[in-house]
Scaffold this motif. Structure first.
Motif, mmCIF file in Angstrom:
data_model
loop_
_atom_site.group_PDB
_atom_site.id
_atom_site.type_symbol
_atom_site.label_atom_id
_atom_site.label_comp_id
_atom_site.label_asym_id
_atom_site.label_seq_id
_atom_site.Cartn_x
_atom_site.Cartn_y
_atom_site.Cartn_z
ATOM 1 N N GLY A 1 0.766 -1.239 0.000
ATOM 2 C CA GLY A 1 0.000 0.000 0.000
ATOM 3 C C GLY A 1 0.796 1.288 0.000
ATOM 4 O O GLY A 1 0.220 2.373 0.036
ATOM 5 N N PHE A 2 2.117 1.214 -0.041
ATOM 6 C CA PHE A 2 2.927 2.435 -0.110
ATOM 7 C C PHE A 2 2.912 2.973 -1.532
ATOM 8 O O PHE A 2 2.964 2.213 -2.497
ATOM 9 C CB PHE A 2 4.367 2.158 0.321
ATOM 10 C CG PHE A 2 4.541 2.118 1.813
ATOM 11 C CD1 PHE A 2 4.892 3.252 2.516
ATOM 12 C CD2 PHE A 2 4.345 0.926 2.501
ATOM 13 C CE1 PHE A 2 5.053 3.209 3.888
ATOM 14 C CE2 PHE A 2 4.500 0.879 3.876
ATOM 15 C CZ PHE A 2 4.855 2.020 4.567
ATOM 16 N N LYS A 3 2.839 4.297 -1.650
ATOM 17 C CA LYS A 3 2.796 4.943 -2.959
ATOM 18 C C LYS A 3 3.801 6.074 -3.023
ATOM 19 O O LYS A 3 4.162 6.658 -2.000
ATOM 20 C CB LYS A 3 1.398 5.521 -3.218
ATOM 21 C CG LYS A 3 0.318 4.479 -3.264
ATOM 22 C CD LYS A 3 -1.032 5.111 -3.478
ATOM 23 C CE LYS A 3 -2.095 4.027 -3.514
ATOM 24 N NZ LYS A 3 -3.427 4.580 -3.662
ATOM 25 N N ARG B 1 8.182 7.225 0.094
ATOM 26 C CA ARG B 1 6.882 6.592 -0.128
ATOM 27 C C ARG B 1 5.938 6.969 1.020
ATOM 28 O O ARG B 1 6.381 7.228 2.138
ATOM 29 C CB ARG B 1 6.990 5.066 -0.187
ATOM 30 C CG ARG B 1 7.793 4.538 -1.360
ATOM 31 C CD ARG B 1 7.092 4.781 -2.690
ATOM 32 N NE ARG B 1 7.819 4.225 -3.806
ATOM 33 C CZ ARG B 1 8.740 4.854 -4.520
ATOM 34 N NH1 ARG B 1 9.084 6.079 -4.206
ATOM 35 N NH2 ARG B 1 9.322 4.272 -5.546
ATOM 36 N N LYS C 1 1.997 5.974 2.898
ATOM 37 C CA LYS C 1 0.925 4.994 3.033
ATOM 38 C C LYS C 1 -0.167 5.607 3.891
ATOM 39 O O LYS C 1 0.083 6.093 4.994
ATOM 40 C CB LYS C 1 1.417 3.699 3.672
ATOM 41 C CG LYS C 1 0.300 2.662 3.790
ATOM 42 C CD LYS C 1 0.811 1.358 4.349
ATOM 43 C CE LYS C 1 -0.323 0.343 4.435
ATOM 44 N NZ LYS C 1 0.143 -0.951 4.882
ATOM 45 N N GLN D 1 -1.238 9.775 7.331
ATOM 46 C CA GLN D 1 -0.415 8.944 6.468
ATOM 47 C C GLN D 1 0.973 8.854 7.089
ATOM 48 O O GLN D 1 1.390 9.735 7.825
ATOM 49 C CB GLN D 1 -0.330 9.499 5.041
ATOM 50 C CG GLN D 1 0.506 10.750 4.889
ATOM 51 C CD GLN D 1 0.601 11.213 3.443
ATOM 52 O OE1 GLN D 1 -0.119 10.759 2.560
ATOM 53 N NE2 GLN D 1 1.500 12.141 3.182
#
Length: 128
Positions: free
Chosen positions: A5-7, A21, A23, A30
């Motif tokens: 789920g890390f972006k 990153r 999440k 976050q």
């Protein structure tokens, strides 16, 4: 990290990080995980960018020391802790924003002001 789920953050203030990153934990929180050029790992709990003013205000973010250890252990990344961790890691100060404004609310206000200003301008030109 992507599978968990890390972006990658779309817009980010450059602070010398070579990897970064985020999440989402919940609507208002976050975790932001960063690796700096010298190998230092930093992370913080913060408001997501959708809540612009709270996100940009460092008062509303705090060290994610415990969460960083969980992330590193989960991915089997070896690390060393500072002998004396910063006091911000030990005594985390969490200051919640009071009714943080979502970016859509801010955009709505800006558009409303633009429409009113445009209407006033057109009305003043038609009288002339």
């Amino acid at each position: 990290m992507k599978q968990t789920g890390f972006k990658k953050q779309i817009l980010e203030e450059p602070r010398g990080q070579i990897f970064s990153r985020t999440k989402r934990i919940d609507e208002f929180t976050q975790v932001h995980f960063k690796v700096l050029q010298d190998g230092t790992i930093e992370s913080e709990m913060e408001y997501p960018p959708e809540y612009m003013f709270a996100h940009l205000n460092p008062e509303h973010s705090y060290s994610a020391h415990k969460e960083t250890e969980i992330i590193l252990n989960h991915f089997s990344i070896p690390y060393k802790l500072k002998k004396i961790p910063p006091v911000t890691c030990i005594k985390r100060k969490i200051v919640k924003a009071v009714k943080p404004s979502h970016w859509t609310t801010i955009l709505g206000v800006v558009l409303a002001v633009a429409v009113i200003a445009g209407t006033v301008y057109v009305a003043s030109k038609s009288k002339a």
